[in-house]
Design a protein around this motif. Structure first.
Motif, PDB file in Angstrom:
ATOM      1  N   LYS A  29      40.355  34.231  22.988  1.00 12.71           N
ATOM      2  CA  LYS A  29      38.932  34.466  23.240  1.00 12.71           C
ATOM      3  C   LYS A  29      38.511  33.800  24.544  1.00 12.71           C
ATOM      4  CE  LYS A  29      34.654  35.396  21.404  1.00 12.71           C
ATOM      5  NZ  LYS A  29      34.139  36.347  20.418  1.00 12.71           N
ATOM      6  N   PHE A  30      39.027  32.601  24.807  1.00 12.88           N
ATOM      7  CA  PHE A  30      38.686  31.907  26.042  1.00 12.88           C
ATOM      8  C   PHE A  30      39.135  32.732  27.243  1.00 12.88           C
ATOM      9  CE2 PHE A  30      39.292  28.927  29.510  1.00 12.88           C
ATOM     10  CZ  PHE A  30      38.138  28.173  29.445  1.00 12.88           C
ATOM     11  N   ARG A  31      40.373  33.207  27.207  1.00 10.45           N
ATOM     12  CA  ARG A  31      40.875  34.020  28.323  1.00 10.45           C
ATOM     13  C   ARG A  31      40.046  35.293  28.489  1.00 10.45           C
ATOM     14  NH1 ARG A  31      45.978  32.767  25.977  1.00 10.45           N
ATOM     15  NH2 ARG A  31      46.107  34.904  25.185  1.00 10.45           N
ATOM     16  N   ARG A  32      39.698  35.912  27.362  1.00 11.83           N
ATOM     17  CA  ARG A  32      38.933  37.164  27.430  1.00 11.83           C
ATOM     18  C   ARG A  32      37.550  36.930  28.029  1.00 11.83           C
ATOM     19  NH1 ARG A  32      37.633  41.472  29.151  1.00 11.83           N
ATOM     20  NH2 ARG A  32      36.593  43.036  27.870  1.00 11.83           N
ATOM     21  N   ASN A  33      36.929  35.803  27.696  1.00  5.09           N
ATOM     22  CA  ASN A  33      35.611  35.532  28.263  1.00  5.09           C
ATOM     23  C   ASN A  33      35.683  35.227  29.757  1.00  5.09           C
ATOM     24  OD1 ASN A  33      33.823  35.985  26.117  1.00  5.09           O
ATOM     25  ND2 ASN A  33      34.298  34.015  25.190  1.00  5.09           N
ATOM     26  N   LEU A  34      36.753  34.571  30.208  1.00  3.93           N
ATOM     27  CA  LEU A  34      36.945  34.418  31.652  1.00  3.93           C
ATOM     28  C   LEU A  34      37.104  35.791  32.307  1.00  3.93           C
ATOM     29  CD1 LEU A  34      39.412  31.419  32.208  1.00  3.93           C
ATOM     30  CD2 LEU A  34      36.979  31.518  32.769  1.00  3.93           C
ATOM     31  N   GLU A  35      37.839  36.659  31.652  1.00  4.71           N
ATOM     32  CA  GLU A  35      38.043  38.009  32.166  1.00  4.71           C
ATOM     33  C   GLU A  35      36.714  38.759  32.252  1.00  4.71           C
ATOM     34  OE1 GLU A  35      40.652  41.979  30.888  1.00  4.71           O
ATOM     35  OE2 GLU A  35      41.040  40.052  29.954  1.00  4.71           O
ATOM     36  N   ARG A  36      35.891  38.616  31.210  1.00  8.37           N
ATOM     37  CA  ARG A  36      34.580  39.275  31.217  1.00  8.37           C
ATOM     38  C   ARG A  36      33.701  38.768  32.356  1.00  8.37           C
ATOM     39  NH1 ARG A  36      33.718  38.543  24.710  1.00  8.37           N
ATOM     40  NH2 ARG A  36      34.154  40.684  24.068  1.00  8.37           N
ATOM     41  N   MET A  37      33.721  37.463  32.582  1.00  5.88           N
ATOM     42  CA  MET A  37      32.931  36.918  33.689  1.00  5.88           C
ATOM     43  C   MET A  37      33.428  37.473  35.024  1.00  5.88           C
ATOM     44  SD  MET A  37      30.508  35.055  32.451  1.00  5.88           S
ATOM     45  CE  MET A  37      29.943  34.064  33.839  1.00  5.88           C
ATOM     46  N   PHE A  84      40.466  35.217  35.002  1.00  8.22           N
ATOM     47  CA  PHE A  84      39.326  35.555  35.852  1.00  8.22           C
ATOM     48  C   PHE A  84      39.724  36.663  36.831  1.00  8.22           C
ATOM     49  CE2 PHE A  84      36.210  33.692  39.185  1.00  8.22           C
ATOM     50  CZ  PHE A  84      35.126  34.365  38.633  1.00  8.22           C
ATOM     51  N   HIS A  85      40.895  36.516  37.422  1.00  9.58           N
ATOM     52  CA  HIS A  85      41.432  37.522  38.341  1.00  9.58           C
ATOM     53  C   HIS A  85      41.599  38.866  37.649  1.00  9.58           C
ATOM     54  CE1 HIS A  85      45.017  39.653  40.006  1.00  9.58           C
ATOM     55  NE2 HIS A  85      44.420  39.402  41.155  1.00  9.58           N
ATOM     56  N   GLN A  86      42.068  38.849  36.413  1.00  5.41           N
ATOM     57  CA  GLN A  86      42.264  40.106  35.688  1.00  5.41           C
ATOM     58  C   GLN A  86      40.957  40.861  35.532  1.00  5.41           C
ATOM     59  OE1 GLN A  86      45.266  41.551  34.729  1.00  5.41           O
ATOM     60  NE2 GLN A  86      43.880  43.288  34.469  1.00  5.41           N
ATOM     61  N   GLY A  87      39.863  40.126  35.321  1.00  3.39           N
ATOM     62  CA  GLY A  87      38.560  40.779  35.241  1.00  3.39           C
ATOM     63  C   GLY A  87      38.214  41.506  36.526  1.00  3.39           C
ATOM     64  N   PHE A  88      38.475  40.867  37.671  1.00  5.21           N
ATOM     65  CA  PHE A  88      38.234  41.523  38.957  1.00  5.21           C
ATOM     66  C   PHE A  88      39.149  42.726  39.125  1.00  5.21           C
ATOM     67  CE2 PHE A  88      35.897  37.763  39.931  1.00  5.21           C
ATOM     68  CZ  PHE A  88      35.041  38.096  40.963  1.00  5.21           C
ATOM     69  N   LEU A 130      37.846  40.235  51.629  1.00  7.23           N
ATOM     70  CA  LEU A 130      38.601  39.262  50.841  1.00  7.23           C
ATOM     71  C   LEU A 130      37.691  38.676  49.770  1.00  7.23           C
ATOM     72  CD1 LEU A 130      41.070  37.362  50.356  1.00  7.23           C
ATOM     73  CD2 LEU A 130      40.054  35.831  52.078  1.00  7.23           C
ATOM     74  N   ILE A 131      38.174  38.657  48.534  1.00  5.11           N
ATOM     75  CA  ILE A 131      37.475  37.981  47.439  1.00  5.11           C
ATOM     76  C   ILE A 131      38.388  36.868  46.948  1.00  5.11           C
ATOM     77  CG2 ILE A 131      36.413  38.184  45.171  1.00  5.11           C
ATOM     78  CD1 ILE A 131      35.964  41.151  45.728  1.00  5.11           C
ATOM     79  N   LEU A 132      37.969  35.633  47.169  1.00 12.17           N
ATOM     80  CA  LEU A 132      38.742  34.451  46.792  1.00 12.17           C
ATOM     81  C   LEU A 132      38.109  33.849  45.553  1.00 12.17           C
ATOM     82  CD1 LEU A 132      40.823  32.210  47.277  1.00 12.17           C
ATOM     83  CD2 LEU A 132      39.292  31.272  49.018  1.00 12.17           C
ATOM     84  N   MET A 133      38.907  33.657  44.508  1.00 10.22           N
ATOM     85  CA  MET A 133      38.326  33.259  43.229  1.00 10.22           C
ATOM     86  C   MET A 133      39.013  32.045  42.619  1.00 10.22           C
ATOM     87  SD  MET A 133      39.769  36.534  41.118  1.00 10.22           S
ATOM     88  CE  MET A 133      39.490  37.574  42.549  1.00 10.22           C
ATOM     89  N   ASP A 134      38.201  31.256  41.935  1.00 11.67           N
ATOM     90  CA  ASP A 134      38.658  30.113  41.153  1.00 11.67           C
ATOM     91  C   ASP A 134      37.571  29.867  40.110  1.00 11.67           C
ATOM     92  OD1 ASP A 134      40.148  27.992  40.262  1.00 11.67           O
ATOM     93  OD2 ASP A 134      39.796  26.708  41.993  1.00 11.67           O
ATOM     94  N   PRO A 135      37.908  29.773  38.829  1.00 10.06           N
ATOM     95  CA  PRO A 135      36.837  29.669  37.825  1.00 10.06           C
ATOM     96  C   PRO A 135      35.955  28.446  37.970  1.00 10.06           C
ATOM     97  CG  PRO A 135      38.996  29.349  36.820  1.00 10.06           C
ATOM     98  CD  PRO A 135      39.238  29.848  38.200  1.00 10.06           C
ATOM     99  N   MET A 136      36.514  27.324  38.462  1.00 11.25           N
ATOM    100  CA  MET A 136      35.742  26.093  38.569  1.00 11.25           C
ATOM    101  C   MET A 136      35.641  25.660  40.027  1.00 11.25           C
ATOM    102  SD  MET A 136      35.198  25.807  35.361  1.00 11.25           S
ATOM    103  CE  MET A 136      34.463  24.203  35.110  1.00 11.25           C
TER     104      MET A 136
END
Length: 214
Positions: A29-37, A84-88, A130-136
């Motif tokens: 669920k945690f991974r899925r919510n990061l993906e949703r964000m 998070f990347h998977q969501g993008f 370029l989209i550079l991502m990091d959850p925190m």
């Protein structure tokens, strides 16, 4: 700067579950919510990208539409950013991708630390989005170091930085050091603690997604 949770939306629900210590026990669920964000922020970023006029033939005629001129390059800091990347990637499904291994290294005294970077792979970035991502987004120093390392692959036409949660200190740091980049944030929290973790934050996103490190 865009902050997703400044307006009421389902993003607040996903973020609440990411923070909740009880819900965090469900790793999937945690991974899925990061993906949703990631999906929600990718959609918001998509509104700012360049498009071209196009036609699509349907069974009954021709529809006018607008299509992306070029898919962006998605750059991900390992390992916490993978969901998070998977969501993008769910939104920009034809994107090229870059991956960077960057992490906090040895502390220098009590008030500083080194950012270590031991892996980087990227496509040609010249004149790309370029989209550079990091959850925190905590101090912003990892993002800054990764961004400048990526520039050896070419100078992007535009750069977007995405994070689920940011500290005010990290936002201020990036705005002063990288003014050419636009920030897309899920929520901005209160502060950094003495160990440079975001408060109230959500804990260690990498450990919660994939298990504790030894």
């Amino acid at each position: 700067m865009f902050v997703l949770t400044q307006q009421p939306s389902v993003a607040n629900h996903f973020l609440a579950e990411l923070r909740d210590v009880d819900v965090q026990q469900d790793r999937m669920k945690f991974r899925r919510n990061l993906e949703r964000m990631g999906e929600l922020l990718a959609y918001e970023i998509s509104k700012s990208l360049p498009y071209r006029q196009a036609q699509v033939t349907t069974p009954l005629g021709v529809a006018q539409t607008r299509l992306l001129r070029q898919p962006p390059v998605l750059a991900t800091i390992l390992r916490a950013s993978l969901p998070f990347h998977q969501g993008f990637l769910n939104i920009f499904d034809q994107a090229d991708n870059a991956f960077i291994g960057a992490y906090r290294g040895h502390h220098i005294g009590e008030e500083d630390f080194q950012v270590e970077m031991d892996y980087i792979t990227a496509p040609d970035l010249q004149d790309r989005t370029l989209i550079l991502m990091d959850p925190m987004l905590a101090t912003g120093r990892s993002i800054e170091k990764v961004y400048h390392a990526l520039l050896r692959f070419g100078i992007p036409a535009q750069t977007h930085i995405a994070a689920v949660i940011a500290s005010p200190e990290g936002v201020k740091y990036l705005q002063s050091r990288m003014p050419e980049c636009r920030l897309w944030i899920g929520a901005i929290d209160e502060k950094l603690d003495p160990h440079y973790y975001i408060v109230p934050g959500l804990g260690d996103a990498g450990d919660l997604s994939f298990g504790a490190k030894v």
